[in-house]
Design a protein around this motif. Sequence first.
Motif, mmCIF file in Angstrom:
data_model
loop_
_atom_site.group_PDB
_atom_site.id
_atom_site.type_symbol
_atom_site.label_atom_id
_atom_site.label_comp_id
_atom_site.label_asym_id
_atom_site.label_seq_id
_atom_site.Cartn_x
_atom_site.Cartn_y
_atom_site.Cartn_z
ATOM 1 N N GLN A 71 37.972 49.816 40.085
ATOM 2 C CA GLN A 71 37.525 49.092 38.958
ATOM 3 C C GLN A 71 37.298 50.033 37.791
ATOM 4 O OE1 GLN A 71 35.142 45.919 39.618
ATOM 5 N NE2 GLN A 71 35.305 45.114 37.631
ATOM 6 N N ALA A 72 36.239 51.005 38.095
ATOM 7 C CA ALA A 72 35.675 51.932 37.096
ATOM 8 C C ALA A 72 36.627 52.821 36.256
ATOM 9 C CB ALA A 72 34.387 52.944 37.515
ATOM 10 N N ILE A 73 37.547 53.357 37.307
ATOM 11 C CA ILE A 73 38.704 54.213 36.957
ATOM 12 C C ILE A 73 39.598 53.445 35.898
ATOM 13 C CG2 ILE A 73 40.431 55.542 37.659
ATOM 14 C CD1 ILE A 73 39.011 56.374 40.064
ATOM 15 N N GLU A 74 39.945 52.350 36.356
ATOM 16 C CA GLU A 74 40.854 51.419 35.464
ATOM 17 C C GLU A 74 40.007 50.980 34.299
ATOM 18 O OE1 GLU A 74 43.296 47.205 35.904
ATOM 19 O OE2 GLU A 74 41.483 47.617 37.266
ATOM 20 N N ASN A 75 38.921 50.580 34.208
ATOM 21 C CA ASN A 75 38.295 50.280 32.972
ATOM 22 C C ASN A 75 38.237 51.354 31.796
ATOM 23 O OD1 ASN A 75 37.914 47.895 33.642
ATOM 24 N ND2 ASN A 75 35.698 48.257 34.394
ATOM 25 N N ALA A 76 37.846 52.741 32.526
ATOM 26 C CA ALA A 76 37.953 54.031 31.744
ATOM 27 C C ALA A 76 39.300 54.169 30.875
ATOM 28 C CB ALA A 76 37.567 55.160 32.398
ATOM 29 N N ASN A 77 40.210 53.889 31.840
ATOM 30 C CA ASN A 77 41.971 54.288 31.407
ATOM 31 C C ASN A 77 42.061 53.306 30.199
ATOM 32 O OD1 ASN A 77 42.220 56.381 32.985
ATOM 33 N ND2 ASN A 77 43.061 55.025 34.689
ATOM 34 N N GLN A 81 42.864 53.635 25.976
ATOM 35 C CA GLN A 81 44.116 53.359 25.512
ATOM 36 C C GLN A 81 43.919 52.329 24.532
ATOM 37 O OE1 GLN A 81 46.709 52.102 28.985
ATOM 38 N NE2 GLN A 81 46.638 54.073 29.681
ATOM 39 N N ASN A 82 42.635 51.995 24.075
ATOM 40 C CA ASN A 82 42.137 50.888 23.422
ATOM 41 C C ASN A 82 42.595 49.162 23.555
ATOM 42 O OD1 ASN A 82 40.917 52.632 21.561
ATOM 43 N ND2 ASN A 82 42.705 53.412 20.575
ATOM 44 N N GLU A 83 42.916 49.194 25.075
ATOM 45 C CA GLU A 83 43.248 47.882 25.811
ATOM 46 C C GLU A 83 42.118 47.360 26.016
ATOM 47 O OE1 GLU A 83 46.454 48.314 28.312
ATOM 48 O OE2 GLU A 83 47.847 49.398 27.035
ATOM 49 N N LEU A 84 40.768 47.783 26.066
ATOM 50 C CA LEU A 84 39.627 47.089 26.525
ATOM 51 C C LEU A 84 38.618 47.139 25.522
ATOM 52 C CD1 LEU A 84 39.050 45.317 29.006
ATOM 53 C CD2 LEU A 84 37.978 47.658 29.952
ATOM 54 N N GLU A 85 37.866 46.019 25.295
ATOM 55 C CA GLU A 85 36.902 46.385 24.295
ATOM 56 C C GLU A 85 35.422 46.805 24.891
ATOM 57 O OE1 GLU A 85 35.962 42.247 22.800
ATOM 58 O OE2 GLU A 85 37.771 42.065 21.811
ATOM 59 N N THR A 86 34.754 47.466 24.157
ATOM 60 C CA THR A 86 33.281 48.329 24.667
ATOM 61 C C THR A 86 32.375 47.712 23.934
ATOM 62 O OG1 THR A 86 33.698 49.931 22.962
ATOM 63 C CG2 THR A 86 34.605 50.347 24.914
ATOM 64 N N GLY A 87 31.361 47.728 24.604
ATOM 65 C CA GLY A 87 29.784 47.173 23.929
ATOM 66 C C GLY A 87 29.027 46.648 25.114
ATOM 67 N N LYS A 88 27.563 46.354 24.592
ATOM 68 C CA LYS A 88 26.735 45.979 25.631
ATOM 69 C C LYS A 88 27.046 44.801 26.539
ATOM 70 C CE LYS A 88 21.636 45.820 25.828
ATOM 71 N NZ LYS A 88 20.388 45.471 25.032
ATOM 72 N N GLN A 92 31.355 45.057 33.141
ATOM 73 C CA GLN A 92 30.507 45.629 34.196
ATOM 74 C C GLN A 92 31.249 45.484 35.309
ATOM 75 O OE1 GLN A 92 27.191 42.875 33.813
ATOM 76 N NE2 GLN A 92 26.273 43.602 32.215
ATOM 77 N N ILE A 93 30.932 46.184 36.421
ATOM 78 C CA ILE A 93 31.489 46.660 37.448
ATOM 79 C C ILE A 93 30.992 45.365 38.441
ATOM 80 C CG2 ILE A 93 32.114 47.824 39.544
ATOM 81 C CD1 ILE A 93 33.277 48.959 36.948
ATOM 82 N N SER A 94 31.966 44.577 39.093
ATOM 83 C CA SER A 94 31.539 43.493 39.814
ATOM 84 C C SER A 94 32.483 43.477 41.216
ATOM 85 C CB SER A 94 32.208 42.300 39.191
ATOM 86 O OG SER A 94 33.331 42.131 38.623
ATOM 87 N N THR A 119 44.353 45.442 40.098
ATOM 88 C CA THR A 119 44.905 46.476 40.237
ATOM 89 C C THR A 119 43.999 47.275 41.332
ATOM 90 O OG1 THR A 119 45.723 47.017 38.136
ATOM 91 C CG2 THR A 119 45.122 48.935 39.412
ATOM 92 N N ALA A 120 42.563 47.216 41.140
ATOM 93 C CA ALA A 120 41.618 47.929 42.292
ATOM 94 C C ALA A 120 41.795 47.229 43.516
ATOM 95 C CB ALA A 120 40.178 47.467 41.402
ATOM 96 N N THR A 121 42.044 45.827 43.554
ATOM 97 C CA THR A 121 42.372 45.273 44.957
ATOM 98 C C THR A 121 43.435 45.853 45.437
ATOM 99 O OG1 THR A 121 41.406 43.182 44.114
ATOM 100 C CG2 THR A 121 42.656 42.994 46.187
ATOM 101 N N ASN A 122 44.688 46.047 44.792
ATOM 102 C CA ASN A 122 45.757 46.650 45.493
ATOM 103 C C ASN A 122 45.502 48.074 45.839
ATOM 104 O OD1 ASN A 122 48.710 46.599 45.977
ATOM 105 N ND2 ASN A 122 48.967 47.809 44.113
ATOM 106 N N ILE A 123 44.696 48.859 45.439
ATOM 107 C CA ILE A 123 44.271 50.370 45.507
ATOM 108 C C ILE A 123 43.618 50.280 47.017
ATOM 109 C CG2 ILE A 123 43.138 52.157 44.756
ATOM 110 C CD1 ILE A 123 43.732 51.629 42.006
ATOM 111 N N VAL A 124 42.473 49.212 46.994
ATOM 112 C CA VAL A 124 41.908 49.298 48.381
ATOM 113 C C VAL A 124 42.714 49.026 49.492
ATOM 114 C CG1 VAL A 124 40.038 48.107 49.261
ATOM 115 C CG2 VAL A 124 39.504 48.530 46.880
#
Length: 341
Positions: A71-77, A81-88, A92-94, A119-124
């Motif tokens: 999940q952390a790797i997917e969020n970073a990607n 690619q500017n497809e996910l907003e960032t901020g405080k 968060q990883i859940s 995606t993370a579930t499929n990887i696991v």
Amino acid sequence: MRGEWNGLQALFLKDSPQAYYVHYFAHRLQLALVTASREVLQIHEFFTQLNSIVTIVSASSKRHDQLQEAQAIENANLVAQNELETGKGVNQISTLQRVVDTRWSSHFNSICSLVKMFTATNIVLNNIIEDRTTYAQRGEAYGVSKILLSFEFVFTLHLMKEIMGITNVLCQALQQQSQDILNAMHIVSTSKLLLQKLRDGGWCNFLANVKDFCEKHEIEVNMFLEEVDLVNQHDIPNHLKGIGTLSELCNKLQETGKSRTYHIVDRLIRLVLTLPVSTATTERAFSAMKIVKTRLRSKMADEFLADNLVIYIEKELAAIFDTNSIIDDFENRKKRRIAFS
């Protein structure tokens, strides 16, 4: 907790026999929603499959760590690619949420968590299949992986997310500490309106979202969606030209053979067309019953009553027959021996 013999309810009643137990209203609503949804076989199967996926992926701390890492790797990607907003406080990883029957909101949370971590579930699951674990664990992971990547599961996943997103607002509102009946009625009406709006005008956007999700995760789109698009764009307009009434539509579906393709629509139209006749016949029967079976005829048997009602209700047809024709028909039905005294 509310067991009437040795639960919390029993303890209260033992201390105060005059106490009156009332089940928590929101809790009853949740149980009713769960029971009603499980009556639909496809939905029951979906939640069973969802539980299997969550159980296998969250079975150990190792798999939990793999899920969070993926999940952390997917969020970073996505951020790159500017497809996910960032901020405080965002991204968060859940982990995957489990479904609890007594908490309807848990169904919605479980679905949302799987959509978010698809995606993370499929990887696991792929890691379990490729890992040198027992054949039973690999087989279970392989089975749920096929389910996860099937169009039917993804379609139901998004459908339940849309519906439960509306009902979850209602459940959360009814669980507030302070609630008046007028506000609760307003929330119920709003929920019904949103569900009807989703049914009437939200289908195209919903199908588009499902398609985009399937293309993103390389899931083969079922022919069902292609057929829906064909119907929306070509089939129905060509076959409905010049049709202004339901009876004309029913005849047109029968003539073109589309009644087999759209059998549910054809059946619905037939029910709508016959409903006024059925209702009118029933009303006439009840009105006639009050006339035929009066207070003085209260002991009239059912068979005799039914015969009299048929004659009374269908009086226009009964007027055509004369006494001689009835006697002749009765005589021709069966040869009878006549006894003379």
